[in-house]
Design a protein around this motif. Sequence first.
Motif, PDB file in Angstrom:
ATOM      1  N   GLU A 135      26.304  68.054  85.518  1.00 14.18           N
ATOM      2  CA  GLU A 135      26.546  66.654  85.175  1.00 14.18           C
ATOM      3  C   GLU A 135      27.534  66.495  84.032  1.00 14.18           C
ATOM      4  O   GLU A 135      28.096  65.409  83.849  1.00 14.18           O
ATOM      5  CB  GLU A 135      25.220  65.960  84.779  1.00 14.18           C
ATOM      6  CG  GLU A 135      24.149  65.992  85.848  1.00 14.18           C
ATOM      7  CD  GLU A 135      23.254  67.225  85.766  1.00 14.18           C
ATOM      8  OE1 GLU A 135      22.184  67.224  86.388  1.00 14.18           O
ATOM      9  OE2 GLU A 135      23.638  68.196  85.058  1.00 14.18           O
ATOM     10  N   ASP A 136      27.749  67.559  83.255  1.00 14.21           N
ATOM     11  CA  ASP A 136      28.579  67.376  82.061  1.00 14.21           C
ATOM     12  C   ASP A 136      29.587  68.494  81.830  1.00 14.21           C
ATOM     13  O   ASP A 136      30.219  68.522  80.785  1.00 14.21           O
ATOM     14  CB  ASP A 136      27.694  67.232  80.815  1.00 14.21           C
ATOM     15  CG  ASP A 136      28.434  66.572  79.655  1.00 14.21           C
ATOM     16  OD1 ASP A 136      29.064  65.521  79.885  1.00 14.21           O
ATOM     17  OD2 ASP A 136      28.402  67.112  78.532  1.00 14.21           O
ATOM     18  N   THR A 143      24.486  65.099  76.969  1.00 19.44           N
ATOM     19  CA  THR A 143      25.923  65.241  77.196  1.00 19.44           C
ATOM     20  C   THR A 143      26.686  65.244  75.881  1.00 19.44           C
ATOM     21  O   THR A 143      26.190  64.810  74.837  1.00 19.44           O
ATOM     22  CB  THR A 143      26.455  64.097  78.072  1.00 19.44           C
ATOM     23  OG1 THR A 143      26.413  62.876  77.317  1.00 19.44           O
ATOM     24  CG2 THR A 143      25.647  63.942  79.356  1.00 19.44           C
ATOM     25  N   LYS A 163      37.123  63.941  80.256  1.00 21.65           N
ATOM     26  CA  LYS A 163      36.089  64.264  79.267  1.00 21.65           C
ATOM     27  C   LYS A 163      36.614  64.001  77.853  1.00 21.65           C
ATOM     28  O   LYS A 163      35.892  63.469  76.998  1.00 21.65           O
ATOM     29  CB  LYS A 163      35.661  65.719  79.416  1.00 21.65           C
ATOM     30  CG  LYS A 163      34.510  66.131  78.507  1.00 21.65           C
ATOM     31  CD  LYS A 163      33.244  65.344  78.815  1.00 21.65           C
ATOM     32  CE  LYS A 163      32.744  65.603  80.233  1.00 21.65           C
ATOM     33  NZ  LYS A 163      31.476  64.897  80.504  1.00 21.65           N
ATOM     34  N   TYR A 209      24.973  73.032  83.881  1.00 24.09           N
ATOM     35  CA  TYR A 209      24.940  71.615  83.502  1.00 24.09           C
ATOM     36  C   TYR A 209      26.029  70.887  84.285  1.00 24.09           C
ATOM     37  O   TYR A 209      26.999  70.388  83.703  1.00 24.09           O
ATOM     38  CB  TYR A 209      25.161  71.475  81.994  1.00 24.09           C
ATOM     39  CG  TYR A 209      24.751  70.145  81.393  1.00 24.09           C
ATOM     40  CD1 TYR A 209      24.189  69.124  82.166  1.00 24.09           C
ATOM     41  CD2 TYR A 209      24.941  69.908  80.033  1.00 24.09           C
ATOM     42  CE1 TYR A 209      23.825  67.922  81.599  1.00 24.09           C
ATOM     43  CE2 TYR A 209      24.582  68.693  79.453  1.00 24.09           C
ATOM     44  CZ  TYR A 209      24.023  67.707  80.244  1.00 24.09           C
ATOM     45  OH  TYR A 209      23.669  66.507  79.686  1.00 24.09           O
TER      46      TYR A 209
END
Length: 349
Positions: free
Chosen positions: A34-35, A288, A46, A32
């Motif tokens: 993207e996150d 996300t 984050k 993943y």
Amino acid sequence: MNFLDGSLFPENQDKLVITVAPYGPEWFPSDYPEDIPVTMEEQIQKAVDCYAAGAAVLHLHVRELDGKGSKRLSMFNELIAGVRKAVPDMVIQVGGSISFAPPEDGAAAKWLHDDTRHMLAELDPKPDQVTVTVNTTQMNVIEQMDVRDYTGTSMGSDTYEAYREMIVPSGPGFIEEHVKRLSAAGIQSAFQFYNINSYESVERLIRRGVYKGPLVCNWVAIGGGMDQPHIYSLANFLRAIPDGTMLTVESTMLNTLPVNLMGMAMGLHVRCGIEDNIWTQDRSRKMTSVEQVEQLVRIAKEIGRPVANGQEAREILKIGVFYDTVEETLAANGFAPNPKGGQQGFLRK
């Protein structure tokens, strides 16, 4: 816990404390990209993004630049310092496993040695909480997943067997020593309860005077040696714990949102993030950590339950609070007092 008339009314409940677990140590960054934050700057950002979305508690793990879960406590110190500077009100909860991710392809997923985990009490800056597992148990994180949850990911190939066979080591000697060290450092023990048995072990620690603080805990309903994610298991657990407990519910994959909804309705608290789930409920796309927090905030608004900010969460969690005596601890948490007479010696031996 007792649920009396009006217990479901938001005005009779604490504000909702949302814990986010956005670092997902069980996933590879390629699962993943993207996150999953990798650089220290990305990992700090984050936390900032999740706090802005409505999460008051950060469940913290750390990655190295190569994307693997870090087992270096110096990296934890760096991330804690960065998060503390960027979002000073956010409650920092360090995952007590440090990193259970396999260090290399084909290796076992396992928790680190007791001596290493004890060093979490020496982190600088110190976190607000460290999660404390209670009793050695199987932690088969695969068991309650659907094959669609991990197909095409590293968990579906490289680490499947490692996570299916994972064991949480947490014997009596470790628990007592760990709780003592955390308390001496002014760090709250955030207990991870897998079932009533693990809760009862902590009640005995409290009654013997080993732990003298608020009962702050997670009910971990992921199957695989831990509780089942459904209403009967949750209701059974709630009947066992005292009214003063600050309980967060936790599950995995598509069970995460329904379990959180049950918790929200009953005045409990919730956890989300890619460590728990990466999918929308129809599995049409990955979701996300920030989106998961935003979803819970929207639902909380619909049921009229305000979401706690960082300072409010600290008050609800009683961060920094410890008690002087066994009797004070029992009363503050809503336990019955220790019995007088013969049982007293047994409890305190």
